[in-house]
Enzyme design. Structure first.
Site, PDB file in Angstrom:
ATOM      1  N   SER A 147      43.596  42.718  35.776  1.00 57.76           N
ATOM      2  CA  SER A 147      44.008  42.080  34.519  1.00 57.76           C
ATOM      3  C   SER A 147      44.772  40.769  34.637  1.00 57.76           C
ATOM      4  CB  SER A 147      44.844  43.049  33.691  1.00 57.76           C
ATOM      5  OG  SER A 147      43.988  43.920  33.016  1.00 57.76           O
ATOM      6  N   LYS A 168      53.684  38.572  28.859  1.00 57.54           N
ATOM      7  CA  LYS A 168      52.707  39.531  28.324  1.00 57.54           C
ATOM      8  C   LYS A 168      53.433  40.588  27.484  1.00 57.54           C
ATOM      9  CE  LYS A 168      48.856  42.464  29.985  1.00 57.54           C
ATOM     10  NZ  LYS A 168      48.127  42.944  31.171  1.00 57.54           N
ATOM     11  N   SER A 173      43.150  42.361  30.979  1.00 58.60           N
ATOM     12  CA  SER A 173      43.847  42.510  29.716  1.00 58.60           C
ATOM     13  C   SER A 173      44.877  41.413  29.432  1.00 58.60           C
ATOM     14  CB  SER A 173      44.559  43.863  29.684  1.00 58.60           C
ATOM     15  OG  SER A 173      45.548  43.922  30.700  1.00 58.60           O
TER      16      SER A 173
HETATM   17  N1  GLN Z   1      39.712  46.232  33.067  1.00 60.18           N
HETATM   18  C1  GLN Z   1      40.475  47.210  33.760  1.00 60.18           C
HETATM   19  C2  GLN Z   1      40.794  48.347  32.818  1.00 60.18           C
HETATM   20  O1  GLN Z   1      40.437  48.238  31.699  1.00 60.18           O
HETATM   21  C3  GLN Z   1      41.738  46.636  34.330  1.00 60.18           C
HETATM   22  C4  GLN Z   1      42.817  46.470  33.345  1.00 60.18           C
HETATM   23  C5  GLN Z   1      44.117  46.041  33.957  1.00 60.18           C
HETATM   24  O2  GLN Z   1      44.177  45.546  35.083  1.00 60.18           O
HETATM   25  N2  GLN Z   1      45.182  46.279  33.220  1.00 60.18           N
HETATM   26  O3  GLN Z   1      41.384  49.319  33.160  1.00 60.18           O
END
Ligand code: GLN
Length: 446
Positions: free
Chosen positions: A149, A50, A125
């Site tokens: 995410s 990532k 994400s």
């Molecule tokens: N969707 C959640 C957020 O936008 C989780 C994102 C994540 O786990 N990085 O914060």
């Protein structure tokens, strides 16, 4: 695609050949936009990374314009662990800007498509990592999970995604979003591969002061025949769509068939999770993102004076979602509001933790949805609030610091994957993998 376990027994020549073919395949599937670029370090088994994990000499940008031009001067601890185990960081995967999002649409590199249906989001994400593994463009990948995410894109793309207990995996070299919630974890084709990759990246690290300094391993002790007690949450799942409920019932039957005991429990309304999470995460993000000022890292947009340079750099470098969260984070931390929002969120976080602790007095694992629906179509989550609500089933796990694993259960009538998660008590990854393996065996998704 060969599994990680299989790949680990290939010779150097076989691996080199495999990597060449993988390059060609990635090139042929460029439309998916799973990878930002395809660099490679070393001669080992390729693992996709990532774009918020530092790989020395790679451009690493957390999906943000503000970090364009930044070259990582060192390896994250997880990268050194991969290299020490003979694996190769291979390719940088797309993500929501600074890991803020649930769809991978907020990346400055454009959106990633869901490999099962290109009209749908891959989740986020870590959408690039999930799409790469789901499309057969990676054997396995690393993602990061602050509020879901890893697990949610895994569920949307029909793969396995695991979030370790907070502190199990070093955060050294992970671009910080919300430091008290972030964990790096494996995204793989099956549960056993997730255990193998988890073993490789986890363990003590003095460079991360929040590291649990524990080095026990799970993959050589996997035992899917262990009989467990597993909590199900009939009321908690009421907000999920019918096909998710169907998958939930199917998973319960599978767990029973494997000889596990099912116990009904309840959790408090998940709406409190959303508030506690978005206050905590944005507060921490505001602080973490303060370092991106155009002076020390990446992109700079000059102004007439220092203040204007900050202003120009941040105005042009950050996308809308990131700006929204910086504003929200500053608001909840500002004097006069701190007690009303931030402190209350921390109290709620404790309640959530206590609630899990109570359930884990009676059970080994909890079965939960990952998302309230299958992967939505692009544009379907029209406003930020709707997107935040899609996190209801993942974020409490981060707030409580627990390990959880999302695995594919079935496809709905449109052919979209449905993943569910098992949640374990803190540091009980062994039981998490054992139970997941037994569920995976019974379900036979692939
Ligand atoms: N969707 C959640 C957020 O936008 C989780 C994102 C994540 O786990 N990085 O914060």
């Amino acid at each position: 695609m060969i599994t990680l376990k299989e790949a680990l027994s290939l010779s150097k020549d076989e691996l080199n050949k495999f990597k060449k073919e993988l390059h060609t395949k990635i090139e042929a599937n460029k439309d998916l936009n799973a990878y930002i670029d395809v660099n490679n370090v070393g001669e080992g088994v390729p693992i996709a990374i990532k774009d918020n994990i530092q790989v020395k000499e790679w451009s690493v940008t957390s999906g943000s314009k503000i970090l364009q031009g930044y070259i990582a001067p060192y390896n994250a601890t997880v990268i050194n662990k991969l290299l020490n185990a003979g694996l190769s960081p291979f390719g940088r995967t797309n993500m929501d800007e600074f890991a803020m999002g649930s769809t991978t649409e907020s990346s400055c590199y454009g959106k990633t498509l869901n490999p099962v249906n290109p009209e749908c989001v891959p989740g986020g994400s870590s959408g690039g990592s999930a799409a790469a593994v789901g499309a057969g463009l990676a054997i396995a990948a690393l993602g990061s999970d602050t509020g879901g995410s890893i697990r949610q894109p895994a569920a949307y793309c029909g793969i396995v995604g695991m979030k370790p207990t907070y502190g199990r995996v070093s955060r050294y070299g992970l671009g910080a979003y919300a430091s008290s919630l972030d964990q790096i974890g494996p995204m793989t084709q099956n549960v056993e591969d997730a255990a193998i990759l988890y073993d490789i990246i986890s363990g003590s690290d003095e460079k991360d002061s929040t590291n649990a300094m524990m080095d026990d391993k799970v993959s050589d002790k996997l035992d899917p025949s262990k009989k467990l007690t597993i909590a199900v949450l009939p009321k908690y799942i009421e907000n999920a769509s019918d096909d998710i409920k169907e998958a939930y019932a199917k998973a319960i039957d599978a767990l029973k068939a494997q000889g596990h005991t099912i116990a009904e429990h309840e959790m408090m309304d998940a709406k409190y999770d959303i508030s506690a999470y978005y206050i905590t995460a944005t507060a921490e993000a505001t602080t973490n993102l303060g370092r991106y000022d155009g002076i020390r890292y990446g992109n700079r947009v000059e102004g007439a004076n220092l203040e204007e340079t900050y202003y120009n750099t941040r105005s042009e470098g950050f996308g809308d979602e990131v700006k929204r969260r910086i504003l929200l984070g500053n608001f909840v931390l500002s004097s006069g509001y701190y007690e009303a929002y931030y402190v209350k969120a921390q109290k709620t976080r404790h309640l959530i933790k206590d609630e899990y602790a109570k359930i884990f007095k009676d059970v080994d694992l909890i079965l939960s949805p990952v998302a309230p629906s299958v992967a939505p179509k692009f544009g379907e989550l029209a406003n930020p609030m709707e997107m935040y609500l899609s996190d209801i089933y993942t974020i409490s796990v981060n707030l409580a610091g627990l390990p959880a694993l999302s695995l594919p259960i079935m496809k709905n009538s449109d052919g979209m994957p449905i993943g569910l998660q098992l949640i374990a008590n803190a540091y009980d990854e062994q039981t998490l993998f054992d139970g997941s393996l037994s569920l995976e065996k019974e379900i036979a998704y692939n």
